[in-house]
Design an enzyme around this catalytic site. Structure first.
Site, PDB file in Angstrom:
ATOM      1  CD  GLU A   1      13.004  -1.034   2.183  1.00  0.00           C
ATOM      2  OE1 GLU A   1      11.912  -1.478   2.541  1.00  0.00           O
ATOM      3  OE2 GLU A   1      13.267  -0.765   1.009  1.00  0.00           O
TER       4      GLU A   1
ATOM      5  NE  ARG B   1       4.366  -4.926   3.215  1.00  0.00           N
ATOM      6  CZ  ARG B   1       5.131  -4.066   2.556  1.00  0.00           C
ATOM      7  NH1 ARG B   1       5.976  -4.481   1.648  1.00  0.00           N
ATOM      8  NH2 ARG B   1       5.027  -2.771   2.794  1.00  0.00           N
TER       9      ARG B   1
ATOM     10  NE  ARG C   1       7.616  -0.349   6.174  1.00  0.00           N
ATOM     11  CZ  ARG C   1       7.447  -0.625   4.915  1.00  0.00           C
ATOM     12  NH1 ARG C   1       6.278  -1.000   4.478  1.00  0.00           N
ATOM     13  NH2 ARG C   1       8.446  -0.508   4.084  1.00  0.00           N
TER      14      ARG C   1
ATOM     15  N   GLY D   1      10.923   1.239  -2.513  1.00  0.00           N
ATOM     16  CA  GLY D   1      12.031   0.563  -1.830  1.00  0.00           C
ATOM     17  C   GLY D   1      12.724  -0.477  -2.681  1.00  0.00           C
TER      18      GLY D   1
HETATM   19  C1  SIN Z   1       9.344   1.837   1.158  1.00  0.00           C
HETATM   20  O1  SIN Z   1      10.075   2.127   0.231  1.00  0.00           O
HETATM   21  O2  SIN Z   1       9.471   2.287   2.287  1.00  0.00           O
HETATM   22  C2  SIN Z   1       8.208   0.910   0.898  1.00  0.00           C
HETATM   23  C3  SIN Z   1       8.723  -0.447   0.768  1.00  0.00           C
HETATM   24  C4  SIN Z   1       7.688  -1.415   1.178  1.00  0.00           C
HETATM   25  O3  SIN Z   1       6.607  -1.011   1.586  1.00  0.00           O
HETATM   26  O4  SIN Z   1       7.987  -2.606   1.148  1.00  0.00           O
END
Ligand code: SIN
Length: 531
Positions: free
Chosen positions: A115, A380, A284, A46
């Site tokens: 994200e 996180r 998440r 990410g």
């Molecule tokens: C991702 O690219 O989904 C992972 C990034 C992260 O876990 O911070």
């Protein structure tokens, strides 16, 4: 016996950043159990969260981090890390890292990814191989340093502390035993400033996005040395790991959902809308639990991530690594949805530290995923971890230099390693069996959705396994496999004990027995310590 001013164990973003800065002040050894580049960092896709755009603010980044952390973040730590982020990004750019940029009204600016849980675009990245690029830049710089010894294929066995040697008045770290994998010998390295930067413990679960090195070594060593361990029940499961019989641990970055990817069940339904108004971009913990529920409800083996409505050229340029890897498994993400399942991804707890990486044991620091500063709380926020590694490594160098240099402690003689009965392990099958058993029982009993009964079952089984492993450890010559197994079992037991002690559901810890948050008794970290 070797001696260094600083010993760093681990070679990801946190360890290498520390080593590079500490080398200006003294001699440094970087101990790493495979090659330098074999780290969790190198697998990070990410990017790094950092406020750089006019539309964003430190306040928003702080708020998003606190929201994701479900009431357990340390707000002062969050503010420090968020506000120091731009300076640390600048350090990386100075070393030659080129984050992706784009042209906006005649000038260049960072191309920011988005994200889950972020209210703004704020993730700096290098296509979908950010971690690999960072690792390359840091290792290149390290190779130019004359004060740093990179000890590859060396695995730390245990910390040497004053208390273990019988000097109990003021406990502190004095050195570390290290296995040289080529000679099979265990060396004694003296240092009064030891930095754990060993990453996390994804391998404790059967399915993980982590590389094979992620066996919880730092937490297990710190625990044995008597340091305080925090919040191990909060294991983050990444919602989207590629589901394919031949694909091992391949992450489909959350950035794919950030660019519009939609999660669908086996009927093609955009099911996330039923679980959270933010849909596929919810934090998440929510997405992983929703996928788990969909899979259990439908009996399907996976769900699907659909980004086929984006232009082919965009996908190939933005996600070259994911595109190519999926293609190798016969999946063309530009034309078909990617089959995905959740997998263990990140350890939000760890060795308890302050914002400078200092642990409860004098002379011992823990930085990056192995440490628990209070940034992540119970969950996180995506892409906050590389950032934490950078900021805390920088601060830890300053703290370690300021800390009293204990020349007098150097008078304490350190005993050489003693191998009890130096036979080779001829029962490798037992090691592999125990290794598999731990990972499966953690997946089945200590996964995304927990119950007291399953946790108790896991706890009982783990105690037996730990007894067997201890016997092995004392009777046989140590090997990497045996040391990793011992560490995995320790960390698994810490996760289970922490989970059993939290009688509520919060963030990443969800139990059917206590499905609600308890704001009266549990707005606090879970702390465990042997002493
Ligand atoms: C991702 O690219 O989904 C992972 C990034 C992260 O876990 O911070």
């Amino acid at each position: 016996m070797k001696a260094y001013d600083f010993v760093v164990i681990g070679s990801g973003i946190a360890g290498l950043s520390f080593a590079l800065k500490a080398a200006r002040h003294g001699s440094v050894a970087v101990v790493t159990k495979r090659k330098g580049a074999d780290s969790n960092t190198a697998w990070a896709q990410g990017g790094i969260a950092c406020v750089t755009s006019d539309e964003d603010s430190f306040e928003l980044h702080v708020r998003d981090t606190l929201d994701a952390g479900a009431g357990l973040c340390d707000e002062r730590v969050v503010r420090t890390i968020v506000t120091e982020a731009p300076a640390r990004i600048h350090d990386l750019v100075e070393l030659g890292l080129h984050f992706d940029e784009r042209e906006v009204s005649g000038h260049r600016e960072f191309d920011l990814g988005r994200e889950g849980g972020h209210s703004k675009r704020r993730v700096l990245h290098v296509a979908d191989v950010t971690g690999k690029e960072i690792e390359n830049v840091l290792l290149r710089e390290l190779s130019r340093q004359s004060h740093v010894d990179l000890l590859e294929n060396h695995m730390a066995v245990d910390l040497i502390t004053a208390a273990k040697l019988g000097f109990a008045a003021e406990d502190r770290c004095l050195g570390v035993y290290v296995l040289d994998e080529q000679t099979g010998e265990v060396e004694t390295i003296r240092s009064d400033r030891i930095v754990l930067a060993t990453g996390g413990c994804g391998k404790v679960y059967l399915y993980t996005t982590n590389p094979d090195i992620a066996t919880g070594d730092g937490v297990a060593m710190a625990w044995r040395a008597g340091a305080t361990i925090a919040n191990m029940e909060f294991v983050q499961f990444h919602p989207t790991c590629l589901f394919h019989p031949k694909a091992k641990s391949f992450l489909i970055s959350e950035a794919v959902r950030g660019e519009g990817g939609i999660l669908r069940n086996n009927r093609g339904e955009d099911f996330m809308k039923r679980y959270d108004p933010r849909g596929s971009l919810a934090p998440r913990d929510i997405v992983a639990r929703a996928i788990d529920a969909e899979i259990k409800r439908s009996g399907a083996q996976c769900v699907f991530l659909d980004i086929t409505d984006k232009p082919v050229e965009f996908l190939r340029e933005r996600f070259p690594n994911i595109y190519e890897t999926c293609l190798r498994f016969g999946i063309d993400m530009t034309k078909q949805p990617i089959p995905v399942v959740p997998a263990a991804h990140y350890q939000c707890g760890g060795v308890k530290t302050d914002v400078n990486g200092a642990t409860s044991l004098s002379g011992l620091y823990a930085i990056g995923e192995v440490g628990c500063t209070g940034l992540h709380g119970a969950n996180r926020l995506a892409s906050n971890s590389l950032l934490e590694g950078l900021v805390v490594a920088h601060r830890a160098v300053a703290a370690a230099i300021e800390s009293r240099s204990l020349r007098d402690q150097r008078a304490i003689p350190l005993p050489e390693w003693e191998s009890g009965n130096v036979q080779d392990v001829d029962e490798l099958v037992v090691i592999y069996h125990n290794w598999d058993e731990i990972r499966r029982l953690m997946w089945d009993y200590v996964g995304i959705v927990r119950t007291d009964k399953r946790l108790q079952r896991a706890s009982a089984r783990l105690r037996n396994l730990q007894r067997e492993i201890r016997e092995f450890y004392w009777n046989f010559k140590v090997s990497v496999d045996l040391l990793e197994l011992r560490n995995l079992a320790t960390v698994a037991a810490l996760i289970v004990d922490s989970a059993l002690s939290r009688k509520e559901s919060r963030g990443l810890h969800y139990t059917l027995d206590y499905p609600e948050r308890d704001e009266r008794d549990y707005v606090r970290s879970t702390l465990l310590s042997r002493v």
